[in-house]
Design an enzyme around this catalytic site. Structure first.
Site, PDB file in Angstrom:
ATOM      1  N   ARG A  16      35.774  57.065  72.176  1.00  0.00           N
ATOM      2  CA  ARG A  16      34.437  56.445  71.669  1.00  0.00           C
ATOM      3  C   ARG A  16      34.224  56.191  70.325  1.00  0.00           C
ATOM      4  O   ARG A  16      33.022  56.200  69.846  1.00  0.00           O
ATOM      5  CB  ARG A  16      33.153  57.150  72.395  1.00  0.00           C
ATOM      6  CG  ARG A  16      33.140  56.759  73.852  1.00  0.00           C
ATOM      7  CD  ARG A  16      32.077  57.591  74.149  1.00  0.00           C
ATOM      8  NE  ARG A  16      31.351  57.199  75.809  1.00  0.00           N
ATOM      9  CZ  ARG A  16      31.774  58.422  76.254  1.00  0.00           C
ATOM     10  NH1 ARG A  16      32.910  59.437  76.331  1.00  0.00           N
ATOM     11  NH2 ARG A  16      31.983  57.955  77.892  1.00  0.00           N
TER      12      ARG A  16
ATOM     13  N   ARG B 249      25.412  38.246  55.737  1.00  0.00           N
ATOM     14  CA  ARG B 249      27.177  38.289  55.607  1.00  0.00           C
ATOM     15  C   ARG B 249      27.345  37.041  56.733  1.00  0.00           C
ATOM     16  O   ARG B 249      28.397  36.631  56.257  1.00  0.00           O
ATOM     17  CB  ARG B 249      27.118  39.427  56.542  1.00  0.00           C
ATOM     18  CG  ARG B 249      28.584  39.808  56.504  1.00  0.00           C
ATOM     19  CD  ARG B 249      28.503  41.246  57.667  1.00  0.00           C
ATOM     20  NE  ARG B 249      30.552  41.581  57.290  1.00  0.00           N
ATOM     21  CZ  ARG B 249      31.360  42.284  57.707  1.00  0.00           C
ATOM     22  NH1 ARG B 249      30.225  43.551  58.516  1.00  0.00           N
ATOM     23  NH2 ARG B 249      32.671  42.532  58.406  1.00  0.00           N
TER      24      ARG B 249
ATOM     25  N   ASN C 149      31.218  33.622  56.601  1.00  0.00           N
ATOM     26  CA  ASN C 149      31.637  32.602  58.014  1.00  0.00           C
ATOM     27  C   ASN C 149      31.734  31.405  57.117  1.00  0.00           C
ATOM     28  O   ASN C 149      32.661  30.124  57.532  1.00  0.00           O
ATOM     29  CB  ASN C 149      30.655  32.486  58.638  1.00  0.00           C
ATOM     30  CG  ASN C 149      31.061  33.985  60.005  1.00  0.00           C
ATOM     31  OD1 ASN C 149      31.546  34.145  59.274  1.00  0.00           O
ATOM     32  ND2 ASN C 149      29.637  34.548  60.530  1.00  0.00           N
TER      33      ASN C 149
ATOM     34  N   LYS D 152      34.779  44.637  60.452  1.00  0.00           N
ATOM     35  CA  LYS D 152      34.798  43.605  61.602  1.00  0.00           C
ATOM     36  C   LYS D 152      36.387  43.660  62.272  1.00  0.00           C
ATOM     37  O   LYS D 152      37.350  43.603  61.847  1.00  0.00           O
ATOM     38  CB  LYS D 152      34.532  42.004  61.694  1.00  0.00           C
ATOM     39  CG  LYS D 152      33.744  41.739  61.296  1.00  0.00           C
ATOM     40  CD  LYS D 152      33.256  40.089  61.437  1.00  0.00           C
ATOM     41  CE  LYS D 152      31.564  39.724  61.036  1.00  0.00           C
ATOM     42  NZ  LYS D 152      32.056  38.091  60.867  1.00  0.00           N
TER      43      LYS D 152
ATOM     44  N   GLU E  91      26.093  41.603  60.037  1.00  0.00           N
ATOM     45  CA  GLU E  91      25.779  40.222  60.013  1.00  0.00           C
ATOM     46  C   GLU E  91      24.049  40.392  60.333  1.00  0.00           C
ATOM     47  O   GLU E  91      24.045  38.857  61.036  1.00  0.00           O
ATOM     48  CB  GLU E  91      26.158  39.242  61.107  1.00  0.00           C
ATOM     49  CG  GLU E  91      26.823  37.836  60.242  1.00  0.00           C
ATOM     50  CD  GLU E  91      28.490  37.309  61.133  1.00  0.00           C
ATOM     51  OE1 GLU E  91      28.403  36.195  61.340  1.00  0.00           O
ATOM     52  OE2 GLU E  91      29.271  37.847  60.425  1.00  0.00           O
TER      53      GLU E  91
ATOM     54  N   HIS F 278      37.660  28.692  62.699  1.00  0.00           N
ATOM     55  CA  HIS F 278      38.063  28.588  64.498  1.00  0.00           C
ATOM     56  C   HIS F 278      38.838  27.738  65.391  1.00  0.00           C
ATOM     57  O   HIS F 278      39.125  27.848  66.602  1.00  0.00           O
ATOM     58  CB  HIS F 278      36.521  29.449  64.988  1.00  0.00           C
ATOM     59  CG  HIS F 278      36.448  30.470  63.842  1.00  0.00           C
ATOM     60  ND1 HIS F 278      35.871  32.025  63.711  1.00  0.00           N
ATOM     61  CD2 HIS F 278      37.726  31.202  63.414  1.00  0.00           C
ATOM     62  CE1 HIS F 278      35.777  32.536  63.551  1.00  0.00           C
ATOM     63  NE2 HIS F 278      37.328  32.966  62.231  1.00  0.00           N
TER      64      HIS F 278
ATOM     65  N   LYS G 175      33.668  40.401  48.390  1.00  0.00           N
ATOM     66  CA  LYS G 175      33.166  41.368  49.960  1.00  0.00           C
ATOM     67  C   LYS G 175      32.314  41.873  49.975  1.00  0.00           C
ATOM     68  O   LYS G 175      31.957  42.758  50.834  1.00  0.00           O
ATOM     69  CB  LYS G 175      34.511  41.462  50.420  1.00  0.00           C
ATOM     70  CG  LYS G 175      34.825  41.611  52.096  1.00  0.00           C
ATOM     71  CD  LYS G 175      34.042  40.781  53.171  1.00  0.00           C
ATOM     72  CE  LYS G 175      34.447  41.068  54.812  1.00  0.00           C
ATOM     73  NZ  LYS G 175      35.554  40.749  55.216  1.00  0.00           N
TER      74      LYS G 175
ATOM     75  N   HIS H 283      45.062  31.190  60.129  1.00  0.00           N
ATOM     76  CA  HIS H 283      44.259  30.938  59.741  1.00  0.00           C
ATOM     77  C   HIS H 283      43.079  30.803  58.492  1.00  0.00           C
ATOM     78  O   HIS H 283      42.099  29.919  58.511  1.00  0.00           O
ATOM     79  CB  HIS H 283      43.588  32.720  59.584  1.00  0.00           C
ATOM     80  CG  HIS H 283      42.099  32.937  59.164  1.00  0.00           C
ATOM     81  ND1 HIS H 283      40.752  32.525  60.828  1.00  0.00           N
ATOM     82  CD2 HIS H 283      41.451  33.508  58.470  1.00  0.00           C
ATOM     83  CE1 HIS H 283      40.042  32.370  59.663  1.00  0.00           C
ATOM     84  NE2 HIS H 283      40.247  33.108  58.738  1.00  0.00           N
TER      85      HIS H 283
ATOM     86  N   GLU I 110      40.952  32.151  51.669  1.00  0.00           N
ATOM     87  CA  GLU I 110      39.829  33.528  52.012  1.00  0.00           C
ATOM     88  C   GLU I 110      39.002  32.872  50.332  1.00  0.00           C
ATOM     89  O   GLU I 110      37.995  33.480  49.663  1.00  0.00           O
ATOM     90  CB  GLU I 110      39.952  34.668  52.192  1.00  0.00           C
ATOM     91  CG  GLU I 110      40.139  33.958  53.817  1.00  0.00           C
ATOM     92  CD  GLU I 110      39.313  34.289  54.815  1.00  0.00           C
ATOM     93  OE1 GLU I 110      38.227  34.691  53.955  1.00  0.00           O
ATOM     94  OE2 GLU I 110      39.745  33.686  55.495  1.00  0.00           O
TER      95      GLU I 110
ATOM     96  N   HIS J 151      34.614  28.472  58.354  1.00  0.00           N
ATOM     97  CA  HIS J 151      35.027  29.193  59.208  1.00  0.00           C
ATOM     98  C   HIS J 151      34.353  28.678  60.857  1.00  0.00           C
ATOM     99  O   HIS J 151      35.379  29.311  61.714  1.00  0.00           O
ATOM    100  CB  HIS J 151      34.667  30.294  59.411  1.00  0.00           C
ATOM    101  CG  HIS J 151      35.967  31.513  58.584  1.00  0.00           C
ATOM    102  ND1 HIS J 151      35.375  31.218  57.056  1.00  0.00           N
ATOM    103  CD2 HIS J 151      36.673  32.763  59.130  1.00  0.00           C
ATOM    104  CE1 HIS J 151      36.323  32.324  56.603  1.00  0.00           C
ATOM    105  NE2 HIS J 151      36.414  32.782  57.707  1.00  0.00           N
TER     106      HIS J 151
END
Length: 374
Positions: A131, A253, A257, A153, A249, A264, A239, A277, A195, A260
């Site tokens: 956990r 935030r 993206n 993330k 997010e 993606h 960042k 990527h 990026e 992206h």
């Protein structure tokens, strides 16, 4: 070269250290060799599982393990295949198996030594083992240094979409050693620069301007130490600033993206084999810029500046040949950023500022993608 940037988040604040020993004082040592010293300050448990891919482990694994053992850590390791297509639940199972075999406890730590794929998988394993256990990022690619290793993330891909399975799990610490970039393949360096350009568009107009001033950005060897320091520190600070204001997010935030959404879809539809990527993000930024121009949100002059910088970095500005436009539009519906059935786009309004909107007509997306066919 040494900078320490603090990420202030409710879950667990932490530091990003950009550390590289002066070669004039030590011919062999670097920030990586101080990994154990940095981690010992965090009062973590003694058991550490280091996760890497075979190529990175061959270059840096033994040094990282030696640095950890030097301060008394009990270290085990696990390597996983490199590549986005291996970022799956099946690969994750191998990390869990190693954690069980080496009897990791709740005070134990998983260390990710590698690029974004290794970082994402190791972070998700740490988030879910017992956990949630400690997690440290040691990124070895430019893309991971400036983006993937920061912000918490973590996750793996689903066959129908990228990063659909994941969790927010902040690292306890991020160690960036710029010297490891010397062995980074040129294509991977360019992927990271996508990026970096993103941060210039969404947050830091000064960084964007500095990149424009550089004669060449397509290979690491054309960057002097001053520019590399700026790229790393400014990108990590951007960042950190965004994540500190919005950890999970809920609002701001989402601007991270940029590029992206379509990026993606391109990655997924090409099976994570044809484009990496960063290349996909570059394509996505060009598309987002053109969408913003068509919606009269952004000037065509600034869009041209963005595209020229992307081209100077050696990144693609057109779609891969043969990619079906309707398939891209369909794939957008499975993106994590869809809300109430509407695709949300991050669109620029000026260099250094963007906005998030779900008011992008499908015919505008279609027109832009048709213009970008190679």
């Amino acid at each position: 070269m040494q900078f320490v940037i603090r990420v202030e988040v409710p879950q667990q604040s932490y530091e990003i250290a950009i550390a590289h020993r002066d070669s004039q004082t030590s011919l062999t040592a670097s920030g990586l060799d101080d990994l154990g010293v940095w981690m010992s300050r965090l009062k973590l448990g003694k058991k550490v599982l280091l996760v890497s891919n075979p190529a990175i482990f061959r270059r840096y694994g033994e040094r990282a393990i030696a640095a950890l053992k030097l301060v008394g850590y009990d270290v085990s390791s696990r390597t996983l295949p490199a590549g986005e297509r291996y970022k799956t639940l099946k690969s994750l199972q191998k990390i869990y198996d190693a954690a069980l075999q080496n009897r990791l406890e709740r005070s134990s730590t998983m260390v990710a030594l590698g690029g974004g794929v290794i970082g994402d998988m190791t972070g998700f394993a740490a988030a879910t083992w017992l956990r949630g256990i400690n997690f440290v990022q040691v990124p070895t690619s430019l893309l991971a240094m400036v983006d993937a290793s920061i912000g918490g993330k973590t996750g793996v891909n689903h066959p129908q979409g990228k990063n659909l399975i994941g969790a927010f799990h902040q690292p306890r610490f991020v160690l960036i050693d710029p010297s490891v970039l010397k062995t980074l393949p040129a294509r991977e360096f360019r992927a990271g620069m996508a990026e970096v350009i993103k941060y210039g568009i969404i947050w830091d107009a000064q960084l964007f301007a500095k990149l424009e001033e550089s004669r060449r950005l397509d290979q690491m060897r054309y960057l002097d130490e001053k520019l590399l320091s700026l790229i790393l520190s400014a990108s990590c600070q951007s960042k950190a600033d965004v994540v500190s204001q919005d950890e999970k997010e809920a609002g701001l935030r989402a601007i991270l993206n940029y590029g992206h959404t379509i990026g993606h879809a391109v990655e997924s539809l090409t099976g994570y084999k044809l484009v990496n990527h960063g290349e996909a993000v570059a394509i996505g930024m060009v598309a987002a810029g053109q969408i913003a121009v068509k919606l009269q949100m952004w000037s065509s002059e600034e869009a041209q500046r963005q595209d020229a910088l992307i081209e100077k970095t050696g990144l693609p500005t057109q779609l891969p040949s043969g990619l079906d436009i309707e398939a891209i539009i369909d794939a957008l519906q499975t993106d994590k950023k869809v809300k109430d059935g509407k695709v949300r786009f991050v669109l620029p309004t000026q260099i250094g500022e963007v906005t998030v909107t779900d008011q992008v007509p499908a015919d505008v997306i279609r027109q832009v993608l048709q213009q970008m066919q190679s």
